[in-house]
Motif scaffolding. Structure first.
Motif, short mmCIF file in Angstrom:
data_model
loop_
_atom_site.label_atom_id
_atom_site.label_comp_id
_atom_site.label_asym_id
_atom_site.label_seq_id
_atom_site.Cartn_x
_atom_site.Cartn_y
_atom_site.Cartn_z
N GLU A 6 28.04 72.53 -14.31
CA GLU A 6 27.54 71.61 -15.33
C GLU A 6 27.06 72.38 -16.56
OE1 GLU A 6 25.97 70.05 -11.26
OE2 GLU A 6 26.14 71.97 -12.32
N SER A 7 27.13 71.72 -17.70
CA SER A 7 26.58 72.28 -18.93
C SER A 7 26.27 71.13 -19.89
CB SER A 7 27.57 73.26 -19.58
OG SER A 7 28.75 72.58 -19.97
N GLY A 8 25.57 71.46 -20.96
CA GLY A 8 25.30 70.47 -22.00
C GLY A 8 23.88 69.93 -22.01
N GLY A 9 23.08 70.33 -21.05
CA GLY A 9 21.70 69.87 -21.04
C GLY A 9 20.89 70.51 -22.15
N GLY A 10 19.67 70.03 -22.32
CA GLY A 10 18.80 70.60 -23.34
C GLY A 10 17.64 69.68 -23.64
N LEU A 11 16.97 69.99 -24.74
CA LEU A 11 15.81 69.22 -25.19
C LEU A 11 16.25 68.32 -26.34
CD1 LEU A 11 12.76 68.66 -25.29
CD2 LEU A 11 12.55 70.63 -26.83
N VAL A 12 15.90 67.05 -26.23
CA VAL A 12 16.28 66.09 -27.27
C VAL A 12 15.15 65.10 -27.44
CG1 VAL A 12 17.43 64.56 -25.61
CG2 VAL A 12 18.14 64.55 -28.01
N GLN A 13 15.01 64.57 -28.63
CA GLN A 13 13.99 63.55 -28.88
C GLN A 13 14.46 62.20 -28.37
OE1 GLN A 13 13.10 63.68 -33.10
NE2 GLN A 13 11.38 65.08 -32.74
N ALA A 14 13.52 61.35 -28.08
CA ALA A 14 13.84 59.99 -27.65
C ALA A 14 14.72 59.32 -28.70
CB ALA A 14 12.57 59.20 -27.42
N GLY A 15 15.73 58.61 -28.21
CA GLY A 15 16.69 57.98 -29.10
C GLY A 15 17.91 58.83 -29.39
N GLY A 16 17.83 60.09 -29.01
CA GLY A 16 18.94 61.00 -29.26
C GLY A 16 20.02 60.92 -28.21
N SER A 17 20.99 61.82 -28.33
CA SER A 17 22.15 61.83 -27.44
C SER A 17 22.45 63.24 -26.95
CB SER A 17 23.39 61.30 -28.18
OG SER A 17 23.21 59.97 -28.62
N LEU A 18 23.06 63.30 -25.79
CA LEU A 18 23.59 64.54 -25.24
C LEU A 18 24.89 64.22 -24.52
CD1 LEU A 18 20.49 66.30 -23.61
CD2 LEU A 18 21.78 67.12 -25.59
N ARG A 19 25.76 65.21 -24.45
CA ARG A 19 26.96 65.07 -23.64
C ARG A 19 27.00 66.19 -22.61
NH1 ARG A 19 33.41 65.31 -25.11
NH2 ARG A 19 32.92 67.54 -25.29
N LEU A 20 26.97 65.79 -21.37
CA LEU A 20 27.06 66.75 -20.27
C LEU A 20 28.53 66.93 -19.87
CD1 LEU A 20 24.13 65.54 -17.99
CD2 LEU A 20 24.06 67.05 -19.99
N SER A 21 28.84 68.14 -19.42
CA SER A 21 30.18 68.46 -18.94
C SER A 21 30.10 68.97 -17.52
CB SER A 21 30.84 69.51 -19.82
OG SER A 21 30.96 69.09 -21.16
N CYS A 22 31.11 68.64 -16.75
CA CYS A 22 31.22 69.14 -15.38
C CYS A 22 32.64 69.66 -15.21
CB CYS A 22 30.94 68.03 -14.38
SG CYS A 22 31.29 68.45 -12.65
N ILE A 23 32.78 70.98 -15.08
CA ILE A 23 34.08 71.59 -14.89
C ILE A 23 34.29 71.81 -13.39
CG2 ILE A 23 35.58 73.54 -15.40
CD1 ILE A 23 34.00 73.95 -17.97
N ALA A 24 35.38 71.25 -12.87
CA ALA A 24 35.67 71.32 -11.44
C ALA A 24 36.84 72.26 -11.19
CB ALA A 24 35.99 69.94 -10.89
N SER A 25 36.75 73.04 -10.12
CA SER A 25 37.83 73.95 -9.78
C SER A 25 37.83 74.21 -8.29
CB SER A 25 37.69 75.26 -10.55
OG SER A 25 36.50 75.93 -10.20
N GLY A 26 38.95 74.77 -7.82
CA GLY A 26 39.03 75.23 -6.44
C GLY A 26 39.41 74.19 -5.42
N PHE A 27 39.95 73.04 -5.86
CA PHE A 27 40.39 72.06 -4.88
C PHE A 27 41.57 71.27 -5.43
CE2 PHE A 27 38.69 68.27 -6.93
CZ PHE A 27 37.63 68.75 -7.68
#
Length: 125
Positions: A6-27
């Motif tokens: 996973e990646s893309g987390g962080g600190l954001v103010q209320a009302g803001g946006s984030l996009r998380l990513s999940c890279i899958a491999s090995g199956f």
């Protein structure tokens, strides 16, 4: 070896946006689903959303429906969680997981076999 990163987390103010990513491999499962979950300190893990590989069916929990959107890029083996209108109650560690044999294409109540390490999301008021 199955890996979810996973990646893309962080600190954001209320009302803001984030996009998380999940890279899958090995199956190379015939069918599978990727889900997003979160866990805040002192609270139980909460299932948020999932997407099925075969038909890209999606499902959302009531707590995030309308604010979060799950999507997948098969070419990049990546699943995203777009999070809008974030509130302080969204603060948690966010995880993705894979279900090797998802019921109905995708279900938050399936058996989630493999998990990533998580990415922290903090929403300030």
């Amino acid at each position: 070896e199955v890996q979810l990163v996973e990646s893309g987390g962080g600190l954001v103010q209320a009302g803001g946006s984030l996009r998380l990513s999940c890279i899958a491999s090995g199956f190379t499962f015939d069918d599978y689903a990727i889900g997003w979950f979160r866990q805040a300190p002192g609270k139980e893990r909460e299932a948020l959303s999932c997407v099925g590989y075969a038909d890209e069916i999606t499902y959302y929990s009531d707590s995030v429906k309308g604010r979060f959107t799950i999507s997948s890029d098969k070419g990049k083996n990546t699943v995203y969680l777009q999070m809008n209108n974030l509130i302080p109650e969204d603060t948690a560690n966010y995880y993705c997981a894979v279900d090797r044999d998802p019921p109905f294409g995708c279900s938050l109540y399936g058996v989630w076999d493999y998990w990533g390490q998580g990415t922290q999301v903090t929403v300030s008021s």
